[in-house]
Design a protein around this motif. Structure first.
Motif, PDB file in Angstrom:
ATOM      1  N   ARG A 235       0.828  -1.205   0.000  1.00  0.00           N
ATOM      2  CA  ARG A 235       0.000   0.000   0.000  1.00  0.00           C
ATOM      3  C   ARG A 235       0.863   1.257   0.000  1.00  0.00           C
ATOM      4  O   ARG A 235       0.570   2.220  -0.730  1.00  0.00           O
ATOM      5  N   GLN A 236       1.917   1.269   0.802  1.00  0.00           N
ATOM      6  CA  GLN A 236       2.819   2.415   0.839  1.00  0.00           C
ATOM      7  C   GLN A 236       3.512   2.611  -0.508  1.00  0.00           C
ATOM      8  O   GLN A 236       3.653   3.735  -0.990  1.00  0.00           O
ATOM      9  N   LEU A 237       3.935   1.506  -1.119  1.00  0.00           N
ATOM     10  CA  LEU A 237       4.611   1.595  -2.408  1.00  0.00           C
ATOM     11  C   LEU A 237       3.704   2.165  -3.489  1.00  0.00           C
ATOM     12  O   LEU A 237       4.097   3.060  -4.238  1.00  0.00           O
ATOM     13  N   GLU A 238       2.479   1.672  -3.560  1.00  0.00           N
ATOM     14  CA  GLU A 238       1.549   2.148  -4.590  1.00  0.00           C
ATOM     15  C   GLU A 238       1.216   3.617  -4.394  1.00  0.00           C
ATOM     16  O   GLU A 238       1.061   4.360  -5.361  1.00  0.00           O
ATOM     17  N   ALA A 239       1.125   4.050  -3.134  1.00  0.00           N
ATOM     18  CA  ALA A 239       0.848   5.462  -2.878  1.00  0.00           C
ATOM     19  C   ALA A 239       1.985   6.346  -3.373  1.00  0.00           C
ATOM     20  O   ALA A 239       1.762   7.430  -3.929  1.00  0.00           O
ATOM     21  N   PHE A 240       3.214   5.889  -3.209  1.00  0.00           N
ATOM     22  CA  PHE A 240       4.358   6.661  -3.677  1.00  0.00           C
ATOM     23  C   PHE A 240       4.431   6.666  -5.201  1.00  0.00           C
ATOM     24  O   PHE A 240       4.614   7.715  -5.829  1.00  0.00           O
ATOM     25  N   LEU A 241       4.276   5.503  -5.815  1.00  0.00           N
ATOM     26  CA  LEU A 241       4.368   5.409  -7.268  1.00  0.00           C
ATOM     27  C   LEU A 241       3.262   6.201  -7.961  1.00  0.00           C
ATOM     28  O   LEU A 241       3.456   6.725  -9.055  1.00  0.00           O
ATOM     29  N   ALA A 242       2.103   6.289  -7.302  1.00  0.00           N
ATOM     30  CA  ALA A 242       0.982   7.012  -7.910  1.00  0.00           C
ATOM     31  C   ALA A 242       1.301   8.485  -8.120  1.00  0.00           C
ATOM     32  O   ALA A 242       0.713   9.135  -8.994  1.00  0.00           O
ATOM     33  N   GLY A 243       2.238   9.023  -7.340  1.00  0.00           N
ATOM     34  CA  GLY A 243       2.581  10.429  -7.486  1.00  0.00           C
ATOM     35  C   GLY A 243       3.669  10.702  -8.504  1.00  0.00           C
ATOM     36  O   GLY A 243       3.986  11.863  -8.763  1.00  0.00           O
ATOM     37  N   LEU A 244       4.259   9.646  -9.083  1.00  0.00           N
ATOM     38  CA  LEU A 244       5.350   9.814 -10.043  1.00  0.00           C
ATOM     39  C   LEU A 244       4.819   9.848 -11.469  1.00  0.00           C
ATOM     40  O   LEU A 244       3.719   9.344 -11.747  1.00  0.00           O
ATOM     41  N   PRO A 245       5.592  10.399 -12.395  1.00  0.00           N
ATOM     42  CA  PRO A 245       5.223  10.296 -13.807  1.00  0.00           C
ATOM     43  C   PRO A 245       5.046   8.832 -14.204  1.00  0.00           C
ATOM     44  O   PRO A 245       5.745   7.952 -13.687  1.00  0.00           O
ATOM     45  N   ARG A 246       4.144   8.578 -15.132  1.00  0.00           N
ATOM     46  CA  ARG A 246       3.726   7.214 -15.427  1.00  0.00           C
ATOM     47  C   ARG A 246       4.863   6.309 -15.885  1.00  0.00           C
ATOM     48  O   ARG A 246       5.009   5.180 -15.409  1.00  0.00           O
ATOM     49  N   LYS A 247       5.681   6.782 -16.824  1.00  0.00           N
ATOM     50  CA  LYS A 247       6.753   5.936 -17.344  1.00  0.00           C
ATOM     51  C   LYS A 247       7.779   5.606 -16.257  1.00  0.00           C
ATOM     52  O   LYS A 247       8.254   4.470 -16.162  1.00  0.00           O
ATOM     53  N   GLY A 248       8.135   6.592 -15.473  1.00  0.00           N
ATOM     54  CA  GLY A 248       9.096   6.350 -14.399  1.00  0.00           C
ATOM     55  C   GLY A 248       8.564   5.370 -13.375  1.00  0.00           C
ATOM     56  O   GLY A 248       9.290   4.491 -12.898  1.00  0.00           O
ATOM     57  N   ALA A 249       7.296   5.516 -13.023  1.00  0.00           N
ATOM     58  CA  ALA A 249       6.685   4.603 -12.053  1.00  0.00           C
ATOM     59  C   ALA A 249       6.658   3.179 -12.588  1.00  0.00           C
ATOM     60  O   ALA A 249       6.929   2.215 -11.861  1.00  0.00           O
ATOM     61  N   ALA A 250       6.351   3.025 -13.877  1.00  0.00           N
ATOM     62  CA  ALA A 250       6.296   1.688 -14.479  1.00  0.00           C
ATOM     63  C   ALA A 250       7.667   1.026 -14.470  1.00  0.00           C
ATOM     64  O   ALA A 250       7.792  -0.180 -14.213  1.00  0.00           O
ATOM     65  N   ALA A 251       8.705   1.802 -14.749  1.00  0.00           N
ATOM     66  CA  ALA A 251      10.064   1.250 -14.753  1.00  0.00           C
ATOM     67  C   ALA A 251      10.478   0.801 -13.359  1.00  0.00           C
ATOM     68  O   ALA A 251      11.081  -0.264 -13.187  1.00  0.00           O
ATOM     69  N   LEU A 252      10.154   1.582 -12.335  1.00  0.00           N
ATOM     70  CA  LEU A 252      10.474   1.186 -10.964  1.00  0.00           C
ATOM     71  C   LEU A 252       9.722  -0.076 -10.580  1.00  0.00           C
ATOM     72  O   LEU A 252      10.284  -1.002  -9.971  1.00  0.00           O
ATOM     73  N   ARG A 253       8.442  -0.126 -10.918  1.00  0.00           N
ATOM     74  CA  ARG A 253       7.625  -1.283 -10.574  1.00  0.00           C
ATOM     75  C   ARG A 253       8.193  -2.559 -11.210  1.00  0.00           C
ATOM     76  O   ARG A 253       8.240  -3.618 -10.576  1.00  0.00           O
ATOM     77  N   GLU A 254       8.653  -2.450 -12.465  1.00  0.00           N
ATOM     78  CA  GLU A 254       9.205  -3.618 -13.150  1.00  0.00           C
ATOM     79  C   GLU A 254      10.496  -4.085 -12.467  1.00  0.00           C
ATOM     80  O   GLU A 254      10.728  -5.285 -12.296  1.00  0.00           O
ATOM     81  N   GLN A 255      11.341  -3.149 -12.051  1.00  0.00           N
ATOM     82  CA  GLN A 255      12.567  -3.523 -11.346  1.00  0.00           C
ATOM     83  C   GLN A 255      12.255  -4.210 -10.022  1.00  0.00           C
ATOM     84  O   GLN A 255      12.912  -5.189  -9.638  1.00  0.00           O
ATOM     85  N   LEU A 256      11.274  -3.709  -9.330  1.00  0.00           N
ATOM     86  CA  LEU A 256      10.947  -4.251  -8.007  1.00  0.00           C
ATOM     87  C   LEU A 256      10.416  -5.681  -8.084  1.00  0.00           C
ATOM     88  O   LEU A 256      10.535  -6.436  -7.109  1.00  0.00           O
ATOM     89  N   THR A 257       9.845  -6.073  -9.203  1.00  0.00           N
ATOM     90  CA  THR A 257       9.387  -7.456  -9.337  1.00  0.00           C
ATOM     91  C   THR A 257      10.563  -8.432  -9.300  1.00  0.00           C
ATOM     92  O   THR A 257      10.377  -9.609  -8.967  1.00  0.00           O
ATOM     93  N   ARG A 258      11.760  -7.976  -9.630  1.00  0.00           N
ATOM     94  CA  ARG A 258      12.943  -8.833  -9.601  1.00  0.00           C
ATOM     95  C   ARG A 258      13.608  -8.854  -8.238  1.00  0.00           C
ATOM     96  O   ARG A 258      14.569  -9.607  -8.026  1.00  0.00           O
ATOM     97  N   HIS A 259      13.119  -8.033  -7.339  1.00  0.00           N
ATOM     98  CA  HIS A 259      13.710  -7.955  -5.999  1.00  0.00           C
ATOM     99  C   HIS A 259      12.608  -8.005  -4.946  1.00  0.00           C
ATOM    100  O   HIS A 259      12.290  -6.985  -4.319  1.00  0.00           O
ATOM    101  N   PRO A 260      11.991  -9.147  -4.751  1.00  0.00           N
ATOM    102  CA  PRO A 260      10.921  -9.236  -3.750  1.00  0.00           C
ATOM    103  C   PRO A 260      11.451  -8.888  -2.354  1.00  0.00           C
ATOM    104  O   PRO A 260      12.619  -9.147  -2.030  1.00  0.00           O
TER     105      PRO A 260
END
Length: 326
Positions: A235-260
């Protein structure tokens, strides 16, 4: 007198360990072992011989010395014991090399929660280090019930060996722990040092925290979101990503899937500015956490760009009531 006894005792112990290791490990070999790599990288411990000196390997009348030694000896390499402290507080075990002022400024973060006085003392006593000539070798490890009186750092091939002058104390309810920092001339250090007494002989990071996601952001000159936040929970992560530009948020989210997320860590996100950095580092103070970009220290630019970083740190190293600093 104590220093001479320690040097003599460890030298004998190193020779004994070399012969023991040679006979026991002949033919055995160890395998050699921006976006951060995946979390499954690692390596096993290097073979070493644990030496507990008997009266024949201890200086007459002197304290016992324990050392773990590999095959060939190069002798003592430290020129200054910057800091030596024995404690029974639950300080973390860490072994690393501090190569510059930035490493030194961040290393005390390992101790800010468990014993801030150790953190402050290391920062103060190491401040005069000339990093153009020397590095600092820091070693924190449990030593058992014996009391440590002195310490020296030895080199044996590519391995660093911690020599401790100890007095037996019998049984104890809480094990002793020693924290030492040595100054070592650069020309005496192995290129890829290995810490001989540790299960993982590779050097730890110079400071706590690892980057699990990092990337550039589109133009955010009118960004009104949070520039720092804890993102341990989904929940905390999604709240932070929601405030970022869309492309940047998507790139961070994709990286985080490789680092549970690991069960024993907390995560913190920051919006940073820089001139083409390649990553970020976390700094832990007594009551604050902050981040700064890395990789662009030698770059000058007219206009900085914005980046987002997510850093992870073991929960037990985060001071209580720590505040995030943008």
């Amino acid at each position: 007198m104590l220093l001479g006894s320690l040097r003599k005792a460890v030298s004998v112990a190193l020779l004994a360990a070399s012969l023991t290791t040679l006979s026991a490990a002949c033919g055995r070999q160890q395998p050699a072992t921006g976006v951060p790599p995946s979390d499954n990288a690692g390596g096993g411990p290097a073979p070493s011989a644990i030496v507990t000196p008997t009266p024949s390997t201890s200086a007459p009348g002197g304290p016992a010395v324990s050392a773990s030694a590999p095959l060939s000896g190069n002798g003592a390499i430290s020129t200054r014991r910057v800091y030596v402290r024995e404690t029974t507080r639950g300080v973390p075990e860490v072994h690393t090399v501090l190569d510059n002022e930035r490493d030194l400024s961040r290393f005390p973060g390992y101790f800010m929660k468990s014993d801030p006085k150790i953190a402050d003392a290391i920062a103060s006593r190491a401040a005069r280090t000339d990093f153009s000539r020397s590095v600092l070798v820091a070693w924190s490890r449990t030593t058992g019930c014996n009391s440590t009186k002195d310490a020296l750092l030895f080199r044996s091939g590519s391995r660093l060996v911690l020599g401790l002058a100890q007095s037996p104390m019998g049984q104890c309810l809480v094990a002793n722990h020693v924290v030492v920092v040595f100054e070592v001339p650069r020309d005496r250090m192995p290129k890829e040092p290995r810490f001989a007494q540790e299960r993982n002989p590779r050097a730890d990071p110079p400071a706590p925290g690892r980057t699990v996601a990092f990337g550039g952001l589109e133009d955010i000159r009118e960004y009104n979101g949070r520039r720092s936040a804890e993102v341990t929970s989904a929940r905390q992560l999604e709240a932070f990503l929601a405030g970022l530009p869309r492309k940047g948020a998507a790139a961070l989210r994709e990286q985080l899937t490789r680092h549970p997320r690991r069960g024993d860590e907390r995560r913190f996100a920051f919006v940073l500015t820089g001139c083409g950095p390649t990553g970020a580092v976390l700094t832990i103070g007594r009551r604050e956490l902050s981040a700064s970009p890395t990789g662009d220290e030698a770059i000058r630019c007219i206009q900085t760009q914005s980046y987002a970083a997510v850093l992870a740190v073991p929960s037990q190293l985060v001071p209580a009531h720590a505040q995030l600093i943008d």
